[in-house]
Motif scaffolding. Sequence first.
Motif, PDB file in Angstrom:
ATOM      1  N   VAL A 288       0.813  -1.159  -0.380  1.00 35.60           N
ATOM      2  CA  VAL A 288      -0.182  -0.246  -0.264  1.00 35.60           C
ATOM      3  C   VAL A 288       1.036   1.596  -0.010  1.00 35.60           C
ATOM      4  O   VAL A 288       1.981   1.325   1.053  1.00 35.60           O
ATOM      5  CB  VAL A 288      -0.870  -0.177   1.375  1.00 35.60           C
ATOM      6  CG1 VAL A 288      -2.085   1.130   1.307  1.00 35.60           C
ATOM      7  CG2 VAL A 288      -1.646  -1.120   1.129  1.00 35.60           C
ATOM      8  N   GLY A 289       1.109   2.513  -1.391  1.00 29.94           N
ATOM      9  CA  GLY A 289       2.058   2.652  -1.036  1.00 29.94           C
ATOM     10  C   GLY A 289       3.186   2.643  -0.906  1.00 29.94           C
ATOM     11  O   GLY A 289       3.670   1.530  -2.330  1.00 29.94           O
ATOM     12  N   ARG A 290       4.176   2.885  -0.584  1.00 27.87           N
ATOM     13  CA  ARG A 290       5.794   2.590  -0.296  1.00 27.87           C
ATOM     14  C   ARG A 290       6.046   1.337   0.927  1.00 27.87           C
ATOM     15  O   ARG A 290       6.566   1.004   1.088  1.00 27.87           O
ATOM     16  CB  ARG A 290       6.471   3.780  -0.071  1.00 27.87           C
ATOM     17  CG  ARG A 290       6.389   4.631  -1.158  1.00 27.87           C
ATOM     18  CD  ARG A 290       7.455   5.989  -0.840  1.00 27.87           C
ATOM     19  NE  ARG A 290       8.453   5.764  -1.943  1.00 27.87           N
ATOM     20  CZ  ARG A 290       8.659   7.068  -1.930  1.00 27.87           C
ATOM     21  NH1 ARG A 290       9.530   7.651  -0.980  1.00 27.87           N
ATOM     22  NH2 ARG A 290       9.758   7.484  -3.188  1.00 27.87           N
ATOM     23  N   GLN A 291       4.549   1.301   1.727  1.00 28.13           N
ATOM     24  CA  GLN A 291       4.952   0.608   2.636  1.00 28.13           C
ATOM     25  C   GLN A 291       4.786  -1.520   2.428  1.00 28.13           C
ATOM     26  O   GLN A 291       3.022  -1.140   1.548  1.00 28.13           O
ATOM     27  CB  GLN A 291       3.686   0.694   3.582  1.00 28.13           C
ATOM     28  CG  GLN A 291       4.516   2.318   4.147  1.00 28.13           C
ATOM     29  CD  GLN A 291       3.880   2.235   5.956  1.00 28.13           C
ATOM     30  OE1 GLN A 291       3.173   1.690   6.173  1.00 28.13           O
ATOM     31  NE2 GLN A 291       3.953   3.563   5.588  1.00 28.13           N
ATOM     32  N   GLU A 292       4.716  -1.808   3.239  1.00 28.42           N
ATOM     33  CA  GLU A 292       4.261  -3.727   2.928  1.00 28.42           C
ATOM     34  C   GLU A 292       3.411  -3.889   4.401  1.00 28.42           C
ATOM     35  O   GLU A 292       4.073  -3.340   5.181  1.00 28.42           O
ATOM     36  CB  GLU A 292       5.640  -4.242   2.826  1.00 28.42           C
ATOM     37  CG  GLU A 292       5.502  -5.913   1.926  1.00 28.42           C
ATOM     38  CD  GLU A 292       6.314  -6.212   0.755  1.00 28.42           C
ATOM     39  OE1 GLU A 292       6.765  -7.028   0.744  1.00 28.42           O
ATOM     40  OE2 GLU A 292       7.830  -5.993   1.633  1.00 28.42           O
ATOM     41  N   PHE A 293       2.087  -4.742   3.661  1.00 32.28           N
ATOM     42  CA  PHE A 293       1.582  -4.870   5.071  1.00 32.28           C
ATOM     43  C   PHE A 293       1.394  -6.890   5.125  1.00 32.28           C
ATOM     44  O   PHE A 293       1.829  -7.295   3.710  1.00 32.28           O
ATOM     45  CB  PHE A 293       0.525  -4.411   5.185  1.00 32.28           C
ATOM     46  CG  PHE A 293       0.794  -2.662   5.382  1.00 32.28           C
ATOM     47  CD1 PHE A 293       0.133  -2.783   6.695  1.00 32.28           C
ATOM     48  CD2 PHE A 293       1.035  -2.439   4.600  1.00 32.28           C
ATOM     49  CE1 PHE A 293       0.634  -1.442   7.143  1.00 32.28           C
ATOM     50  CE2 PHE A 293       0.942  -0.727   4.820  1.00 32.28           C
ATOM     51  CZ  PHE A 293       1.129  -0.392   5.523  1.00 32.28           C
ATOM     52  N   CYS A 294       1.283  -7.102   6.184  1.00 29.06           N
ATOM     53  CA  CYS A 294       0.726  -8.246   6.004  1.00 29.06           C
ATOM     54  C   CYS A 294      -0.208  -9.028   6.588  1.00 29.06           C
ATOM     55  O   CYS A 294      -0.668  -8.059   7.352  1.00 29.06           O
ATOM     56  CB  CYS A 294       2.324  -9.364   5.792  1.00 29.06           C
ATOM     57  SG  CYS A 294       2.687  -9.514   7.436  1.00 29.06           S
ATOM     58  N   ILE A 295      -1.331  -9.451   6.514  1.00 32.91           N
ATOM     59  CA  ILE A 295      -2.763 -10.648   7.184  1.00 32.91           C
ATOM     60  C   ILE A 295      -2.304 -11.352   7.475  1.00 32.91           C
ATOM     61  O   ILE A 295      -1.728 -12.632   6.064  1.00 32.91           O
ATOM     62  CB  ILE A 295      -3.845 -10.239   6.450  1.00 32.91           C
ATOM     63  CG1 ILE A 295      -4.160 -10.287   4.970  1.00 32.91           C
ATOM     64  CG2 ILE A 295      -3.996  -8.328   6.894  1.00 32.91           C
ATOM     65  CD1 ILE A 295      -5.661 -10.649   4.156  1.00 32.91           C
ATOM     66  N   ASN A 296      -3.381 -12.715   8.035  1.00 34.03           N
ATOM     67  CA  ASN A 296      -2.947 -13.924   8.002  1.00 34.03           C
ATOM     68  C   ASN A 296      -3.755 -14.291   6.993  1.00 34.03           C
ATOM     69  O   ASN A 296      -4.745 -13.900   5.913  1.00 34.03           O
ATOM     70  CB  ASN A 296      -3.473 -14.814   9.305  1.00 34.03           C
ATOM     71  CG  ASN A 296      -3.952 -15.875   9.365  1.00 34.03           C
ATOM     72  OD1 ASN A 296      -3.748 -16.465   9.148  1.00 34.03           O
ATOM     73  ND2 ASN A 296      -4.155 -16.452  10.715  1.00 34.03           N
ATOM     74  N   VAL A 297      -3.524 -15.247   6.145  1.00 36.39           N
ATOM     75  CA  VAL A 297      -3.800 -15.786   4.894  1.00 36.39           C
ATOM     76  C   VAL A 297      -5.057 -16.867   4.897  1.00 36.39           C
ATOM     77  O   VAL A 297      -5.665 -17.137   3.439  1.00 36.39           O
ATOM     78  CB  VAL A 297      -3.040 -16.498   3.997  1.00 36.39           C
ATOM     79  CG1 VAL A 297      -2.510 -18.674   4.748  1.00 36.39           C
ATOM     80  CG2 VAL A 297      -2.789 -17.144   2.698  1.00 36.39           C
ATOM     81  N   MET A 298      -5.647 -17.042   5.876  1.00 35.21           N
ATOM     82  CA  MET A 298      -6.245 -17.826   6.509  1.00 35.21           C
ATOM     83  C   MET A 298      -8.079 -16.743   6.068  1.00 35.21           C
ATOM     84  O   MET A 298      -9.062 -17.205   6.448  1.00 35.21           O
ATOM     85  CB  MET A 298      -6.607 -18.430   7.405  1.00 35.21           C
ATOM     86  CG  MET A 298      -5.462 -19.525   8.094  1.00 35.21           C
ATOM     87  SD  MET A 298      -5.785 -20.685   6.724  1.00 35.21           S
ATOM     88  CE  MET A 298      -7.161 -21.654   6.782  1.00 35.21           C
TER      89      MET A 298
END
Length: 154
Positions: free
Chosen positions: A19-29
């Motif tokens: 998102v923009g220049r940042q990287e995020f993560c969430i649980n794939v489930m």
Amino acid sequence: MSDVLERLGEGRELIAFRVGRQEFCINVMMVREIRGWTAATTLPRAPRYVKGVINLRGAVLPIVDLATRLGMPGTEPTARNVIIVVQLAQRQIGILVDAVSDILTANDNLIQTVPDVTSDLVKGFVKGLLPMDGRMVSLITLDDVLPADELEAA
């Protein structure tokens, strides 16, 4: 952060996205599908971060601009943007992001705490940081980013 780690578990897979220049993560489930951008129908009086709704196989799916919700400049969607369809409690929503970048595997000992120098707002969204290949990926929980009462209002 411990409740997030309990849900994360040992060696749980995460989906990373930009998102923009940042990287995020969430649980794939939480992820039900990833699809290309589809023009959304705007809704009057919806929160600013709700881009609108789309028809997903006969169901109305609200699309949330994650950049706007996180306080960044809003996204002007193009064919290169992606919608991540996620399941939140009993509801599916679409998250508008710039791109899906990776599938990560993480366990408790890889996740670092958010520094105390950040605001309470940031701590409400970001539950931990993952140093991965020379970059920092922010672990977020969509429960806090997209509260049910605000989604119902949308």
